[in-house]
Write a protein that holds these residues in place. Structure first.
Motif, PDB file in Angstrom:
ATOM      1  N   LEU A 171       0.869  -1.181   0.000  1.00 54.35           N
ATOM      2  CA  LEU A 171       0.000   0.000   0.000  1.00 54.35           C
ATOM      3  C   LEU A 171       0.899   1.221   0.000  1.00 54.35           C
ATOM      4  O   LEU A 171       1.739   1.377   0.887  1.00 54.35           O
ATOM      5  N   VAL A 172       0.728   2.073  -0.997  1.00 53.29           N
ATOM      6  CA  VAL A 172       1.497   3.314  -1.081  1.00 53.29           C
ATOM      7  C   VAL A 172       0.560   4.462  -0.727  1.00 53.29           C
ATOM      8  O   VAL A 172      -0.464   4.663  -1.386  1.00 53.29           O
ATOM      9  N   THR A 173       0.896   5.213   0.317  1.00 51.98           N
ATOM     10  CA  THR A 173       0.099   6.346   0.748  1.00 51.98           C
ATOM     11  C   THR A 173       1.036   7.508   1.060  1.00 51.98           C
ATOM     12  O   THR A 173       2.230   7.440   0.766  1.00 51.98           O
ATOM     13  N   ASP A 174       0.505   8.584   1.644  1.00 54.01           N
ATOM     14  CA  ASP A 174       1.350   9.737   1.937  1.00 54.01           C
ATOM     15  C   ASP A 174       1.445   9.952   3.440  1.00 54.01           C
ATOM     16  O   ASP A 174       0.710   9.337   4.226  1.00 54.01           O
ATOM     17  N   ASP A 175       2.342  10.852   3.842  1.00 48.09           N
ATOM     18  CA  ASP A 175       2.636  11.021   5.262  1.00 48.09           C
ATOM     19  C   ASP A 175       1.592  11.826   6.014  1.00 48.09           C
ATOM     20  O   ASP A 175       1.763  12.121   7.202  1.00 48.09           O
ATOM     21  N   GLY A 176       0.477  12.164   5.361  1.00 48.19           N
ATOM     22  CA  GLY A 176      -0.636  12.762   6.079  1.00 48.19           C
ATOM     23  C   GLY A 176      -1.485  11.729   6.802  1.00 48.19           C
ATOM     24  O   GLY A 176      -2.390  12.088   7.561  1.00 48.19           O
ATOM     25  N   LEU A 177      -1.200  10.455   6.581  1.00 52.80           N
ATOM     26  CA  LEU A 177      -1.970   9.388   7.217  1.00 52.80           C
ATOM     27  C   LEU A 177      -1.710   9.382   8.720  1.00 52.80           C
ATOM     28  O   LEU A 177      -0.570   9.384   9.174  1.00 52.80           O
ATOM     29  N   ALA A 178      -2.789   9.358   9.498  1.00 52.60           N
ATOM     30  CA  ALA A 178      -2.687   9.394  10.959  1.00 52.60           C
ATOM     31  C   ALA A 178      -1.997   8.139  11.495  1.00 52.60           C
ATOM     32  O   ALA A 178      -2.034   7.071  10.877  1.00 52.60           O
ATOM     33  N   ASP A 179      -1.384   8.283  12.668  1.00 51.80           N
ATOM     34  CA  ASP A 179      -0.630   7.174  13.261  1.00 51.80           C
ATOM     35  C   ASP A 179      -1.501   5.957  13.525  1.00 51.80           C
ATOM     36  O   ASP A 179      -1.057   4.818  13.329  1.00 51.80           O
ATOM     37  N   ASP A 180      -2.742   6.173  13.974  1.00 52.75           N
ATOM     38  CA  ASP A 180      -3.598   5.021  14.265  1.00 52.75           C
ATOM     39  C   ASP A 180      -3.953   4.268  12.985  1.00 52.75           C
ATOM     40  O   ASP A 180      -4.001   3.031  12.976  1.00 52.75           O
ATOM     41  N   ALA A 181      -4.147   4.989  11.899  1.00 52.19           N
ATOM     42  CA  ALA A 181      -4.423   4.341  10.624  1.00 52.19           C
ATOM     43  C   ALA A 181      -3.190   3.594  10.121  1.00 52.19           C
ATOM     44  O   ALA A 181      -3.296   2.482   9.577  1.00 52.19           O
ATOM     45  N   ARG A 182      -2.019   4.179  10.302  1.00 51.24           N
ATOM     46  CA  ARG A 182      -0.789   3.499   9.898  1.00 51.24           C
ATOM     47  C   ARG A 182      -0.641   2.177  10.635  1.00 51.24           C
ATOM     48  O   ARG A 182      -0.232   1.162  10.054  1.00 51.24           O
ATOM     49  N   ALA A 183      -0.968   2.193  11.915  1.00 51.49           N
ATOM     50  CA  ALA A 183      -0.833   0.972  12.717  1.00 51.49           C
ATOM     51  C   ALA A 183      -1.764  -0.118  12.204  1.00 51.49           C
ATOM     52  O   ALA A 183      -1.372  -1.291  12.091  1.00 51.49           O
ATOM     53  N   VAL A 184      -2.997   0.262  11.874  1.00 49.44           N
ATOM     54  CA  VAL A 184      -3.956  -0.712  11.352  1.00 49.44           C
ATOM     55  C   VAL A 184      -3.468  -1.278  10.025  1.00 49.44           C
ATOM     56  O   VAL A 184      -3.447  -2.496   9.811  1.00 49.44           O
ATOM     57  N   LEU A 185      -3.062  -0.398   9.127  1.00 53.33           N
ATOM     58  CA  LEU A 185      -2.649  -0.825   7.799  1.00 53.33           C
ATOM     59  C   LEU A 185      -1.363  -1.647   7.835  1.00 53.33           C
ATOM     60  O   LEU A 185      -1.232  -2.643   7.112  1.00 53.33           O
ATOM     61  N   ALA A 186      -0.426  -1.252   8.683  1.00 51.52           N
ATOM     62  CA  ALA A 186       0.835  -1.992   8.789  1.00 51.52           C
ATOM     63  C   ALA A 186       0.602  -3.419   9.259  1.00 51.52           C
ATOM     64  O   ALA A 186       1.381  -4.331   8.931  1.00 51.52           O
ATOM     65  N   GLY A 187      -0.458  -3.613  10.024  1.00 53.94           N
ATOM     66  CA  GLY A 187      -0.785  -4.951  10.497  1.00 53.94           C
ATOM     67  C   GLY A 187      -1.538  -5.793   9.483  1.00 53.94           C
ATOM     68  O   GLY A 187      -1.717  -6.994   9.698  1.00 53.94           O
ATOM     69  N   GLU A 188      -1.995  -5.181   8.392  1.00 51.86           N
ATOM     70  CA  GLU A 188      -2.798  -5.893   7.405  1.00 51.86           C
ATOM     71  C   GLU A 188      -2.065  -6.125   6.087  1.00 51.86           C
ATOM     72  O   GLU A 188      -2.066  -7.236   5.555  1.00 51.86           O
ATOM     73  N   VAL A 189      -1.452  -5.077   5.534  1.00 51.71           N
ATOM     74  CA  VAL A 189      -0.788  -5.218   4.236  1.00 51.71           C
ATOM     75  C   VAL A 189       0.622  -5.755   4.434  1.00 51.71           C
ATOM     76  O   VAL A 189       1.213  -5.613   5.507  1.00 51.71           O
ATOM     77  N   ASP A 190       1.174  -6.389   3.402  1.00 50.27           N
ATOM     78  CA  ASP A 190       2.529  -6.945   3.513  1.00 50.27           C
ATOM     79  C   ASP A 190       3.572  -5.840   3.661  1.00 50.27           C
ATOM     80  O   ASP A 190       4.528  -5.981   4.415  1.00 50.27           O
ATOM     81  N   GLU A 191       3.375  -4.750   2.936  1.00 49.06           N
ATOM     82  CA  GLU A 191       4.334  -3.642   2.984  1.00 49.06           C
ATOM     83  C   GLU A 191       3.604  -2.316   2.899  1.00 49.06           C
ATOM     84  O   GLU A 191       2.785  -2.119   1.997  1.00 49.06           O
ATOM     85  N   LEU A 192       3.882  -1.416   3.839  1.00 49.98           N
ATOM     86  CA  LEU A 192       3.296  -0.075   3.842  1.00 49.98           C
ATOM     87  C   LEU A 192       4.369   0.933   3.467  1.00 49.98           C
ATOM     88  O   LEU A 192       5.384   1.047   4.140  1.00 49.98           O
ATOM     89  N   VAL A 193       4.151   1.635   2.354  1.00 46.35           N
ATOM     90  CA  VAL A 193       5.082   2.656   1.890  1.00 46.35           C
ATOM     91  C   VAL A 193       4.433   4.014   2.134  1.00 46.35           C
ATOM     92  O   VAL A 193       3.351   4.294   1.609  1.00 46.35           O
ATOM     93  N   VAL A 194       5.094   4.860   2.931  1.00 46.66           N
ATOM     94  CA  VAL A 194       4.563   6.182   3.260  1.00 46.66           C
ATOM     95  C   VAL A 194       5.441   7.218   2.571  1.00 46.66           C
ATOM     96  O   VAL A 194       6.606   7.391   2.908  1.00 46.66           O
ATOM     97  N   ALA A 195       4.877   7.899   1.592  1.00 42.12           N
ATOM     98  CA  ALA A 195       5.635   8.869   0.802  1.00 42.12           C
ATOM     99  C   ALA A 195       5.543  10.253   1.415  1.00 42.12           C
ATOM    100  O   ALA A 195       4.451  10.714   1.749  1.00 42.12           O
ATOM    101  N   PRO A 196       6.677  10.944   1.560  1.00 43.89           N
ATOM    102  CA  PRO A 196       6.655  12.304   2.100  1.00 43.89           C
ATOM    103  C   PRO A 196       6.126  13.293   1.068  1.00 43.89           C
ATOM    104  O   PRO A 196       6.663  13.409  -0.027  1.00 43.89           O
TER     105      PRO A 196
END
Length: 263
Positions: free
Chosen positions: A233-258
């Protein structure tokens, strides 16, 4: 002097009606108040049946799951975020590969960055994506545009599109989505487009979802795939920390673009 609670709620309601959906974190930053204060405001508006609360924010009453803005409207939203996501996703495209690009303004932004990747075969149900490559033809590039019925988002959908996609085998699929949430997964407001997107996903060995942070908490009427189906999942750094935690636990790789790094 700060806004009175009622004034703030009226302004929040204006934003919801204008944008269709809002996030708690964005509102808190805009008004200079805490997330808890915004949540209380949304609770009041929800009790008055002026908004519908969703995870992380609120949506306009009666419209969110089936509302489908047109391509031109969506292409003007979150420009910096989409550019950042597209740049990060472009680095995942291997020379000589066969890839699928779904319809959407983020995949359209990605298509515009693939001009220097040699030997690509691109399959898409997006008229806008196909136009990117038609405008700059290359002898080493093959573009396959599915048939189908045109939607407001410039997607070609329906049985013709599904049939053509089911006969293909792709190295990777880059999927743009209307929304994503823990409960509903990756969603779209168009039932027919959902079926076409599922066929595109099934054609790929690897699924890369491209979605800016505003898609979190937005739920369309039809689920394309579960969060756990995404390899990346490729998203941007505006994603909230709680959402990052949920997604990191579900997708194989979380890419957060600045976003600051996007040109």
């Amino acid at each position: 002097m700060g806004l009175l609670a009622q004034q703030r709620r009226e302004l929040i309601l204006e934003q919801v009606r204008a944008r269709g959906a809002v996030r708690v974190s964005d509102l808190a930053g805009h008004f200079g108040v805490s997330d808890m204060t915004v949540r209380r405001d949304l609770d009041v508006l929800a009790r008055q049946r002026l908004v519908d609360k969703v995870h992380g924010g609120a949506t306009a009453v009666g419209a969110p799951s089936t509302e489908e803005p047109g391509f031109v409207v969506k292409s003007q939203r979150q420009l910096a975020e989409k550019e950042a996501v597209a740049r990060a996703a472009a680095r995942l495209v291997e020379p000589g590969s066969a890839i699928g690009l779904s319809a959407g303004t983020t995949t359209w932004a990605l298509a515009r960055l693939l001009g220097d990747v040699p030997g690509l075969t691109i399959v898409t149900n997006s008229m806008a994506v196909a136009d990117v490559f038609r405008a700059a033809p290359r002898p080493d590039l093959t573009v396959i545009l599915t048939g189908g019925i045109r939607t407001p988002s410039e997607a070609l959908v329906g049985p013709v599109a599904v049939a053509s996609l089911r006969s293909l085998n792709l190295d990777a699929v880059f999927l743009g989505v209307h929304g994503m949430s823990a409960a509903a997964g990756f969603t779209t407001p168009n039932l027919t487009e959902s079926e076409t997107d599922r066929a595109l996903v099934e054609a790929g060995q690897r699924l890369v979802v491209v979605a800016d942070h505003t898609k979190w908490g937005t739920v369309g009427i039809s689920t394309i795939a579960a969060l756990s189906d995404a390899d990346v999942l490729v998203t941007d750094d505006g994603l909230a920390d709680d959402a990052r935690a949920v997604l990191a636990g579900e997708v194989d790789e979380l890419v957060v673009a600045p976003v600051a790094g996007a040109a």
